[in-house]
Design an enzyme around this catalytic site. Structure first.
Site, PDB file in Angstrom:
ATOM      1  CD  GLU A 131      -4.838   3.647  -2.483  1.00 29.25           C
ATOM      2  OE1 GLU A 131      -5.675   4.485  -2.099  1.00 29.25           O
ATOM      3  OE2 GLU A 131      -3.684   3.952  -2.825  1.00 29.25           O
ATOM      4  CG  ASP A 169      -1.705   1.268   1.410  1.00 28.64           C
ATOM      5  OD1 ASP A 169      -1.655   2.120   0.501  1.00 28.64           O
ATOM      6  OD2 ASP A 169      -2.371   1.415   2.447  1.00 28.64           O
TER       7      ASP A 169
END
Lengths: 188, 608
Positions: free
Chosen positions: B166, B8
């Site tokens: 995401e 991430d």
């Protein structure tokens, strides 16, 4: 030309039930998606993808069916008579909405904003009415489509009805989009 | 083969994970921290510093400490306000560059340094080379931003196996233990710099994204700015109230003093975090300028008043995503919150207001996306079976037509990978070429959309409308566009290279790779060796010392074994081989266990 019906294991017919079509897509997608080691294939999945987005929309499905039957579509831009009334109402409602949105963005004083709010309520109501009109029109078209489907392999030629219904669904699809946009712009 | 890690790459923080025994786990750095601030500091001397240490330099050296660089990745100068402590450059319309000390860097080079740090942490934790990664991007990132992120990954030495959205990743993390279920969920992802809302259908391991919407310029950073501005207003008032000529203070913390601006921002962030649980907090800024200090009792009510306009901007995106998915809020089963900002009670209340239900806070707002990226890595490596993700493209793709209009070729929210063809013919007899502008966006006029780039189609000489070239637009599973042109007569197909404002030439890429390799990372073996050597240099004197103190209590054979093990370690250090040294260290550890026990016993006795 690729037969999307066979890609999705569906009968080549004007009417398809939504649920089994989706189920078929998801089942095949789980096999063909490029992430699936061994069976995945990006190019094949892309075709499956196009097939599903075509067959799930009546307008696109009927067009594809007509093209598969190797008959070029007439390019008439005429509003189908069954929809003439809805079309007129929609055109009026869109004009009103555009004027309202312009006014709304120009309203800065508290009083002006209050006036806009009142008008907004009225507009929302008229658009919800419009939504019902379009839904009814679609239900009617769907009913005739199912009738056509029942007669699909019958002795009577159905091509003309198919072409007319394709036109109807194409307009309805466009209007549904406009309707969603209108309701959204009034909700924001 | 290298494992595939999930990353991430956040605006504020970044994380890295890997699948272990069927479960996604996040890896910690040498300090035991999983969250790495996405901050890079460039000291006057030596290589760049990444992460927590760099974040601490933000207040001290704001101009050479780069944070929130994700805001600029894949962007052109002039598009994004330069409201940061460091300096931007680049001609308007050209890619944004970041001024660091005497040089200039591309945003993807900064991101590459963050990724390289994560990679090094993962290699240390996993004790193997890590070269393959899944990296997340905001769902609403356009083609240029996705390409730039992929490039950042490559610069950090990764083969980027997938760019994943995401909110979709967060949905994977949420749904991994609910694979039998059938449900519809919305993921509300409000991070440091970006906002995404995605609506998905989960059906027995198939995660199908129905719609997505968002804003790549909306996030916690905006709330921090609002608080910092509020604070500087307070300080200005406080200063004006005083009669002793300190008027200069108000001006000092603005552009004139990046250091004060950075301190205000830091105080704003701290206060915001505290007010997620506390009702009030006191902001103390001692010696803000010279001998001037500032103190303010900041309440949650004040914070919410400042944050509300920012949070309210999410509503339009939520409504649009619902409208595109053709769903009403009551047709959703869960609203999943991710992103650090969703810790704010205000955000939770506001989401409940929009969707008419209490949101689901089962996911760790900081970790869900990284866990999801790791699961996607597991899907790709085969470690996760029976899960398939059908993602979509967030923006409509089209070309500019006559009259400056945008003609949509692939509509937004289309499942990817997808292909669409378009036929072009010559408008004039003998026309040899045609310029085509590729666009991404939802506006009717071409000029209002993002211009991905241009390419030129070549025609064979032919009468009007006789030369035909078919163009295939393909959006791959990363959401990245590829264009193929096919001459219908010759059947020759070729990849179309688009000239884009955010393109970096191959030469430049290679240069960047070399540069980053030079100072960002060494060979994995070398790193393992360095760490092992550090351990030996700590152990050898300790062993000698212990032998002096309590060695007499050991058997002759025990002593001999320890001496032998010490020699082995010394030999391995001299050989400079990583793995033997690690083994020798471990053996010495083993051999000195009784010695350690004796030492502790002795310590207890002296104490008693």
């Amino acid at each position: 030309m690729t037969d999307y019906f066979s890609i999705l294991d569906q009968p080549r017919r004007p009417w398809l039930e939504e649920a089994p079509l989706k189920e078929s897509f998801q089942r095949l997608a789980a096999i063909q998606h490029p992430d699936k080691a061994g069976t995945g294939d990006a190019a094949r999945f892309a075709v499956l993808n196009s097939a599903y987005s075509t067959l799930k929309e009546p307008a696109l499905r009927l067009r594809h069916l007509l093209e598969l039957e190797s008959e070029p579509l007439p390019s008439t831009a005429q509003i189908p008579p069954a929809l003439a009334q809805v079309f007129m109402e929609l055109a009026g409602a869109r004009g009103k909405l555009d004027r309202f949105l312009a006014k709304q963005s120009g309203a800065s004083s508290p009083l002006g904003k209050a006036m806009v709010a009142i008008e907004k309520n009225a507009l929302q109501e008229s658009w919800e009415l419009m939504a019902r009109r379009i839904r009814t029109a679609k239900e009617s078209a769907t009913e005739r489509l199912m009738q056509l489907d029942a007669d699909w392999h019958g002795p009577e030629p159905v091509r003309e009805t198919l072409v007319a219904l394709h036109q109807e669904f194409a307009y309805l699809a466009r209007w549904e989009t406009q309707l969603r946009e209108a309701l959204l712009s009034l909700a924001l | 083969m290298s494992p595939i890690v999930g990353i991430d790459l956040g605006t504020t923080n970044s994380l890295i994970g890997v699948m272990e025994a069927g479960f996604p786990i996040l890896l910690a750095d040498s300090a035991g921290e999983r969250l790495t601030p996405s901050v890079v500091h460039f000291p006057v001397q030596g290589g760049p510093i990444v992460g927590r240490t760099a974040a601490r330099m933000r207040v001290l050296e704001p101009e050479s400490t780069i944070y929130s660089v994700k805001r600029f990745i894949g962007r052109r100068a002039g598009e994004e306000s330069g409201d940061v402590g460091y300096k931007l450059s680049g001609q308007p319309g050209a890619p944004v560059r970041i001024r660091v000390r005497d040089g200039e860097l591309a945003p993807e080079e900064i991101s590459a340094l963050v990724l390289a740090k994560l990679r090094a942490d993962a290699e240390r934790a996993l004790e193997c080379e890590v070269t393959r990664a899944v990296i997340t991007v905001p769902a609403y990132f356009n083609d240029a931003q996705r390409n730039a992120t992929k490039l950042a990954g490559e610069l950090a030495g990764f083969t980027v196996e997938r760019i994943v959205n995401e909110p979709t990743a967060a949905a994977l993390a949420y749904g991994l233990d609910k694979l039998r279920d059938k449900s519809r969920v919305a993921v509300f992802d409000l991070g440091g710099g970006t906002f995404d809302i995605s609506i998905l259908e989960l059906n027995q391991g198939l995660f199908q994204v129905l719609s997505t919407n968002g804003n790549t310029r909306l996030g916690g950073d905006d709330i921090d700015t609002a608080i910092a501005n509020f604070l500087s207003g307070k300080i200005a008032v406080a200063t004006l109230c005083e009669t002793s000529g300190t008027h200069h203070l108000a001006a000092e913390f603005s552009e004139a003093s990046p250091a004060i601006a950075a301190r205000l921002r830091e105080a704003a962030v701290d206060a915001k975090h505290q007010l997620s649980t506390a009702e009030f907090t006191t902001i103390e800024l001692p010696f803000l300028a010279g001998d001037r200090s500032f103190s303010h009792r900041f309440t949650r009510e004040e914070l919410e008043k400042l944050a509300r306009p920012v949070v309210e901007r999410t509503r339009a995106h939520c409504l649009r995503a619902l409208s595109d998915a053709k769903l009403r809020p009551d047709e959703l089963d869960e609203i999943i919150l991710v992103g650090g900002v969703t810790r704010m009670p205000l955000v939770r209340r506001y989401v409940a207001e929009i969707f008419g239900r209490v949101p689901n806070i089962s996911q760790n707002p900081d970790e869900a996306v990284a866990l999801g990226a790791t699961i996607q890595a597991g899907i790709l490596s085969g470690a996760v079976q029976n899960v398939i993700l059908l993602d979509i493209t967030p923006l409509s793709l089209g070309i500019e037509t006559f009259g400056g209009l945008m003609n949509v070729i692939i509509p937004r929210n289309s499942t990817i990978p997808i292909k669409a063809g378009e036929m072009f013919t010559n408008a004039l007899a003998g026309q040899r070429a045609m310029k085509i502008s590729v666009l991404q966006g939802e506006r009717e006029m071409a000029k209002d959309n993002w211009r991905l780039g241009e390419f030129e189609l070549e025609f064979e000489p032919a009468p009007k409308s006789q030369a035909r070239v078919g163009v295939q637009f393909e959006i791959d599973a990363n959401g990245i566009l590829h264009v193929l042109a096919r001459d219908t007569k010759t059947g020759i197909e070729k990849k179309v290279e688009m000239s884009s404002a955010v393109d970096v030439s191959d030469e430049a890429v290679e240069k960047m790779l070399e540069d980053s390799l030079e100072h960002a990372f060494e060979d994995v073996n070398e790193r393992i060796f360095t760490e092992a050597k550090l351990k030996s240099s700590e152990m050898l004197p300790a062993v000698r010392n212990a032998l002096n103190l309590v060695g007499a209590q050991l058997d002759e054979s025990e002593r001999a074994l320890i001496v032998e093990r010490v020699t082995e370690v010394e030999q391995a250090v001299a050989d400079g081989a990583a793995q033997p040294l690690k083994r020798a260290n471990a053996a010495l550890d083993e051999a000195t266990q009784r010695l350690a026990t004796l030492l502790i016993e002795r310590a207890m006795q002296t104490k008693g």
